[in-house]
Design a protein around this motif. Sequence first.
Motif, PDB file in Angstrom:
ATOM      1  N   HIS A   1      -8.724  -0.224  -1.514  1.00  0.00           N
ATOM      2  CA  HIS A   1      -7.964   0.398  -0.434  1.00  0.00           C
ATOM      3  C   HIS A   1      -6.519   0.622  -0.867  1.00  0.00           C
ATOM      4  CE1 HIS A   1     -11.170  -0.068   2.579  1.00  0.00           C
ATOM      5  NE2 HIS A   1     -11.452  -1.180   1.917  1.00  0.00           N
ATOM      6  N   GLY A   2      -5.959   1.713  -0.388  1.00  0.00           N
ATOM      7  CA  GLY A   2      -4.590   2.044  -0.735  1.00  0.00           C
ATOM      8  C   GLY A   2      -3.729   2.267   0.490  1.00  0.00           C
ATOM      9  N   MET A   3      -2.457   1.960   0.357  1.00  0.00           N
ATOM     10  CA  MET A   3      -1.477   2.248   1.398  1.00  0.00           C
ATOM     11  C   MET A   3      -0.242   2.838   0.736  1.00  0.00           C
ATOM     12  SD  MET A   3       0.084  -0.127   4.472  1.00  0.00           S
ATOM     13  CE  MET A   3       0.721  -1.429   3.411  1.00  0.00           C
ATOM     14  N   ALA A   4       0.016   4.104   1.002  1.00  0.00           N
ATOM     15  CA  ALA A   4       1.184   4.792   0.475  1.00  0.00           C
ATOM     16  C   ALA A   4       2.227   4.885   1.582  1.00  0.00           C
ATOM     17  CB  ALA A   4       0.807   6.185  -0.025  1.00  0.00           C
ATOM     18  N   ILE A   5       3.446   4.481   1.269  1.00  0.00           N
ATOM     19  CA  ILE A   5       4.518   4.434   2.262  1.00  0.00           C
ATOM     20  C   ILE A   5       5.654   5.335   1.814  1.00  0.00           C
ATOM     21  CG2 ILE A   5       6.159   2.962   3.492  1.00  0.00           C
ATOM     22  CD1 ILE A   5       4.352   0.581   2.843  1.00  0.00           C
ATOM     23  N   ARG A   6       6.013   6.294   2.637  1.00  0.00           N
ATOM     24  CA  ARG A   6       7.211   7.102   2.381  1.00  0.00           C
ATOM     25  C   ARG A   6       8.325   6.632   3.305  1.00  0.00           C
ATOM     26  NH1 ARG A   6       7.221  13.197   0.738  1.00  0.00           N
ATOM     27  NH2 ARG A   6       6.773  12.002  -1.168  1.00  0.00           N
ATOM     28  N   VAL A   7       9.388   6.123   2.713  1.00  0.00           N
ATOM     29  CA  VAL A   7      10.537   5.612   3.454  1.00  0.00           C
ATOM     30  C   VAL A   7      11.551   6.738   3.599  1.00  0.00           C
ATOM     31  CG1 VAL A   7      12.356   3.876   3.515  1.00  0.00           C
ATOM     32  CG2 VAL A   7      10.141   3.313   2.501  1.00  0.00           C
TER      33      VAL A   7
ATOM     34  N   LEU B   1       6.471   4.137  -1.901  1.00  0.00           N
ATOM     35  CA  LEU B   1       5.872   2.898  -2.392  1.00  0.00           C
ATOM     36  C   LEU B   1       4.357   3.057  -2.317  1.00  0.00           C
ATOM     37  CD1 LEU B   1       8.005   0.225  -0.489  1.00  0.00           C
ATOM     38  CD2 LEU B   1       8.133   0.732  -2.930  1.00  0.00           C
ATOM     39  N   LEU B   2       3.658   2.685  -3.366  1.00  0.00           N
ATOM     40  CA  LEU B   2       2.201   2.748  -3.381  1.00  0.00           C
ATOM     41  C   LEU B   2       1.649   1.348  -3.586  1.00  0.00           C
ATOM     42  CD1 LEU B   2       2.687   5.792  -3.556  1.00  0.00           C
ATOM     43  CD2 LEU B   2       0.865   5.923  -5.248  1.00  0.00           C
ATOM     44  N   LEU B   3       0.807   0.927  -2.646  1.00  0.00           N
ATOM     45  CA  LEU B   3       0.186  -0.392  -2.723  1.00  0.00           C
ATOM     46  C   LEU B   3      -1.328  -0.239  -2.744  1.00  0.00           C
ATOM     47  CD1 LEU B   3       2.826  -0.580  -0.584  1.00  0.00           C
ATOM     48  CD2 LEU B   3       2.278  -2.992  -0.819  1.00  0.00           C
TER      49      LEU B   3
END
Length: 208
Positions: free
Chosen positions: A70-76, A85-87
């Motif tokens: 699973h991935g979670m990409a965050i654009r701040v 940030l890519l987790l």
Amino acid sequence: MLAGATRAVSALRSAAKPLHPAGVTLTGRIHRHGSNPLAGVAWLDEPGEDDVLVRLSRAVGLPPALPDIHGMAIRVRSDEGDADLLLASTGWGRFSRFVLTASRDPSARPMTTLLPYRTDTGPLLIGARSMGPHSSTLAWAVHGGPWQTFGVLILSRRPATDQEISFDPVRHQLPGLEQYPVVVRLREPSYTRARASSDRATDTSAHR
């Protein structure tokens, strides 16, 4: 190896994103309470709030009944420019935080940036642990050291209007979180391949 894996998947699938092909993008907000001890990075150390776009996805795109990474990409969002940030789902221990893990439930596993950022404090990872379907605690750790919480991510319950956003942590970095040259060399080929695949998909769509 990363570029080869991306190339192999993109050859089998014509999606704009060879990896993490399908996902949902949500709006959200990060509430930062700061760090103690300090990380030496203002965004981690200082209290504040950030509007974010977050894309949740499965890396390979397997059916939901099967385990996947699973991935979670965050654009701040910020006045200085957007940063990504890519987790991905990993372990949380000293060594397992650097190992990808698969599960059926996206909240079953913690997530980390997997590859470290260069900071004055040392190689630093950012991680997230689910507190429920719409919230996660955020933390950082140096080397294999203890995790230090610095904030909470709260997601909206409605999809964002921009579902076609492309996240790129190589081009869009948070101030104070610098990519190691070796990390850039590892990541850049796969992102170059992903960008090319996205451009082809866009051209194909435009000529239909």
